[in-house]
Scaffold this active site. Structure first.
Site, PDB file in Angstrom:
ATOM      1  N   TYR A  48       0.852  -1.196   0.000  1.00 41.60           N
ATOM      2  CA  TYR A  48       0.000   0.000   0.000  1.00 41.60           C
ATOM      3  C   TYR A  48       0.889   1.249   0.000  1.00 41.60           C
ATOM      4  O   TYR A  48       0.722   2.151  -0.821  1.00 41.60           O
ATOM      5  CB  TYR A  48      -0.922  -0.017   1.225  1.00 41.60           C
ATOM      6  CG  TYR A  48      -1.860   1.163   1.290  1.00 41.60           C
ATOM      7  CD1 TYR A  48      -3.007   1.191   0.506  1.00 41.60           C
ATOM      8  CD2 TYR A  48      -1.598   2.246   2.123  1.00 41.60           C
ATOM      9  CE1 TYR A  48      -3.873   2.287   0.545  1.00 41.60           C
ATOM     10  CE2 TYR A  48      -2.459   3.339   2.178  1.00 41.60           C
ATOM     11  CZ  TYR A  48      -3.596   3.346   1.392  1.00 41.60           C
ATOM     12  OH  TYR A  48      -4.455   4.428   1.426  1.00 41.60           O
ATOM     13  N   LYS A  59       1.325   4.201  -2.821  1.00 40.97           N
ATOM     14  CA  LYS A  59       1.016   5.609  -2.534  1.00 40.97           C
ATOM     15  C   LYS A  59       2.258   6.497  -2.707  1.00 40.97           C
ATOM     16  O   LYS A  59       2.142   7.662  -3.077  1.00 40.97           O
ATOM     17  CB  LYS A  59       0.426   5.741  -1.124  1.00 40.97           C
ATOM     18  CG  LYS A  59      -0.962   5.087  -0.998  1.00 40.97           C
ATOM     19  CD  LYS A  59      -1.964   5.727  -1.941  1.00 40.97           C
ATOM     20  CE  LYS A  59      -3.356   5.177  -1.814  1.00 40.97           C
ATOM     21  NZ  LYS A  59      -4.304   5.766  -2.777  1.00 40.97           N
TER      22      LYS A  59
HETATM   23  N1  NAD Z   1      -9.496   6.118   4.575  1.00 48.57           N
HETATM   24  C1  NAD Z   1      -8.251   6.406   4.812  1.00 48.57           C
HETATM   25  O1  NAD Z   1      -7.777   6.397   5.958  1.00 48.57           O
HETATM   26  C2  NAD Z   1      -7.336   6.792   3.681  1.00 48.57           C
HETATM   27  C3  NAD Z   1      -6.116   7.379   4.021  1.00 48.57           C
HETATM   28  C4  NAD Z   1      -5.267   7.750   3.001  1.00 48.57           C
HETATM   29  C5  NAD Z   1      -5.618   7.564   1.680  1.00 48.57           C
HETATM   30  N2  NAD Z   1      -6.818   6.985   1.369  1.00 48.57           N
HETATM   31  C6  NAD Z   1      -7.110   6.804  -0.063  1.00 48.57           C
HETATM   32  O2  NAD Z   1      -8.306   7.450  -0.414  1.00 48.57           O
HETATM   33  C7  NAD Z   1      -8.921   6.775  -1.505  1.00 48.57           C
HETATM   34  C8  NAD Z   1     -10.377   6.476  -1.163  1.00 48.57           C
HETATM   35  O3  NAD Z   1     -10.396   5.626  -0.017  1.00 48.57           O
HETATM   36  P1  NAD Z   1     -11.647   5.510   0.961  1.00 48.57           P
HETATM   37  O4  NAD Z   1     -11.098   5.603   2.339  1.00 48.57           O
HETATM   38  O5  NAD Z   1     -12.708   6.405   0.548  1.00 48.57           O
HETATM   39  O6  NAD Z   1     -12.006   3.966   0.708  1.00 48.57           O
HETATM   40  P2  NAD Z   1     -13.404   3.214   0.461  1.00 48.57           P
HETATM   41  O7  NAD Z   1     -13.082   1.761   0.583  1.00 48.57           O
HETATM   42  O8  NAD Z   1     -14.463   3.771   1.331  1.00 48.57           O
HETATM   43  O9  NAD Z   1     -13.731   3.578  -1.051  1.00 48.57           O
HETATM   44  C9  NAD Z   1     -12.965   3.077  -2.117  1.00 48.57           C
HETATM   45  C10 NAD Z   1     -13.873   2.874  -3.310  1.00 48.57           C
HETATM   46  O10 NAD Z   1     -13.058   2.363  -4.375  1.00 48.57           O
HETATM   47  C11 NAD Z   1     -13.800   1.352  -5.038  1.00 48.57           C
HETATM   48  N3  NAD Z   1     -12.904   0.430  -5.749  1.00 48.57           N
HETATM   49  C12 NAD Z   1     -12.103  -0.533  -5.243  1.00 48.57           C
HETATM   50  N4  NAD Z   1     -11.479  -1.200  -6.244  1.00 48.57           N
HETATM   51  C13 NAD Z   1     -11.885  -0.618  -7.397  1.00 48.57           C
HETATM   52  C14 NAD Z   1     -11.601  -0.851  -8.769  1.00 48.57           C
HETATM   53  N5  NAD Z   1     -10.778  -1.837  -9.159  1.00 48.57           N
HETATM   54  N6  NAD Z   1     -12.183  -0.062  -9.692  1.00 48.57           N
HETATM   55  C15 NAD Z   1     -13.061   0.922  -9.324  1.00 48.57           C
HETATM   56  N7  NAD Z   1     -13.374   1.173  -8.045  1.00 48.57           N
HETATM   57  C16 NAD Z   1     -12.794   0.427  -7.093  1.00 48.57           C
HETATM   58  C17 NAD Z   1     -14.576   0.643  -3.928  1.00 48.57           C
HETATM   59  O11 NAD Z   1     -15.669  -0.110  -4.436  1.00 48.57           O
HETATM   60  C18 NAD Z   1     -14.984   1.824  -3.064  1.00 48.57           C
HETATM   61  O12 NAD Z   1     -16.230   2.354  -3.476  1.00 48.57           O
HETATM   62  C19 NAD Z   1      -8.084   5.532  -1.757  1.00 48.57           C
HETATM   63  O13 NAD Z   1      -7.190   5.770  -2.821  1.00 48.57           O
HETATM   64  C20 NAD Z   1      -7.331   5.355  -0.460  1.00 48.57           C
HETATM   65  O14 NAD Z   1      -6.119   4.666  -0.627  1.00 48.57           O
HETATM   66  C21 NAD Z   1      -7.694   6.594   2.336  1.00 48.57           C
END
Ligand code: NAD
Length: 363
Positions: A207, A211
């Site tokens: 991961y 990133k």
């Molecule tokens: N939540 C956190 O703490 C956090 C921290 C840093 C970065 N992020 C990043 O933010 C972004 C959004 O994360 P989130 O927390 O909203 O997660 P989440 O799991 O709530 O949402 C992610 C979405 O991506 C979709 N998804 C997964 N695989 C996919 C694919 N192959 N094609 C299309 N859609 C796909 C899922 O169905 C889901 O709707 C991600 O890139 C994540 O790495 C999240």
């Protein structure tokens, strides 16, 4: 090092902006915004906010059941008819191509103003640190699904974004000096990295690797996307309360601070709304009371009675071409000086040598 020019030639970057300023939401209205992974978490937050602000918002997600339900619900809540959900698997090139075409088809002005490369997953069963079967004769390869979604998927999205944003009809090319009240239609790529893009996360090596790569993508596109008139910005959230954040991760963070998705939505809204913000990056963390001393250093206000400022959004990598570590600065400085000393005659000589090489004439 000499002070950097306001807009360095290679890096199209606007000056520092006020991360706490409330964006003018009328600048979002009438934009067409595309979000990958828009059915949950931050994507859902972006969708709800920009739908309420009057934009055309198109989400692409593998979870179409959730995406369609969200569209129905938010259409009813906001009265905005221009909300759409399509199937899109970001790891599949044709699926992304179809998604971009679908978005253009439903866009009232036939173009896309902002693309948010948001879809991402975590490594549910980390395999790099815990190699299974290494003493077997044929050790299995690690599962690289995280890189497929978080890196290959983001590269596909960025590639298509640069292609379609450049074709956005009646849009203004990125310009940090533009008048935002008059620049309704622009070309913007917003990348989602993570704190894991700038710091290690033990046992989430894949991961964090993916990133870090997105940060690398941002730093490179910042030097070149303006050739297509596209501004590129980056958000690096800390641990935030979304479904991505697993029970194990929540248990590991116990006693620490977890942020709110609303602050990520606010940061993204700031980027999407304001076309003057070009080539900037922010970390979004938990909202904490902090204060700044006369040297510009921030510290936590531990006495709640004391005055301070509530802050969740911090600029990061904002001046990396000036602030990079000493070795990089030295070596880049020396290389730039060597190039200056060679001058145009050196350039011509090298061009001729390259031509000879291409013709197979070099010895
Ligand atoms: N939540 C956190 O703490 C956090 C921290 C840093 C970065 N992020 C990043 O933010 C972004 C959004 O994360 P989130 O927390 O909203 O997660 P989440 O799991 O709530 O949402 C992610 C979405 O991506 C979709 N998804 C997964 N695989 C996919 C694919 N192959 N094609 C299309 N859609 C796909 C899922 O169905 C889901 O709707 C991600 O890139 C994540 O790495 C999240």
């Amino acid at each position: 090092m000499p002070p950097a020019a306001k807009y360095p030639l290679a890096v199209r970057q606007s000056p520092t902006f006020d991360t706490n300023a409330v964006p003018d939401e009328t600048w979002i209205r009438d934009k067409t915004i595309v979000i990958t992974g828009g059915a949950s978490g931050f994507g859902e937050g972006f969708f709800r906010k920009w739908a309420a602000d009057g934009a055309t918002v198109v989400i692409g997600d593998i979870n179409t059941q959730r995406g369609d339900q969200l569209v129905r619900e938010v259409k009813k809540e906001t009265g905005n008819p221009d909300l759409h959900s399509f199937y899109c698997d970001v790891t599949d090139w044709q699926s992304q191509v179809q998604f971009f075409k679908d978005a253009i088809n439903v866009s009232p002005h036939g173009g896309i103003d902002t693309v948010v490369a948001n879809a991402g997953i975590v490594d549910a069963a980390p395999t790099i640190e815990t190699p299974r079967g290494l003493d077997a004769l044929n050790p299995p390869p690690p599962n690289l699904a995280v890189l497929d979604v978080n890196l290959k998927g983001v590269l596909y999205t960025s590639h298509l974004a640069l292609f379609y944003l450049a074709k956005n009809p009646q849009s203004a090319p990125a310009d940090p000096d533009c008048d935002p009240a008059k620049t309704f239609r622009d070309r913007h790529l917003l990348l989602m990295s993570s704190m894991a893009g700038i710091a290690p996360i033990p046992h989430q090596t894949l991961y964090a690797t993916s990133k870090h790569a997105v940060v690398g993508l941002y730093r490179n596109l910042r030097c070149s996307s303006f050739l297509h008139g596209v501004r590129t910005n980056l958000i690096c959230p800390y641990f935030m309360d979304t479904p991505l954040f697993t029970t194990t991760a929540r248990a590991l963070l116990a006693g620490g601070s977890m942020g709110n998705a609303e602050d990520v939505v606010e940061a993204a809204t700031r980027f999407v709304a304001d076309p003057r913000v070009v080539g900037r990056a922010v970390v979004v963390g938990p909202k904490l009371k902090v204060e700044q001393d006369s040297d510009g250093q921030w510290s936590l206000v531990d006495d709640q009675e004391k005055r301070g400022e509530e802050k969740a959004i911090w600029e990061v990598y904002a001046h990396d071409f000036e602030d990079t570590e000493i070795f990089t600065r030295r070596i880049v400085g020396i290389l730039n000086r060597a190039m200056e000393m060679k001058g145009w005659s050196g350039w011509l000589k090298d061009m001729f040598a390259a031509f000879k090489y291409g013709m197979g004439w070099s010895t």
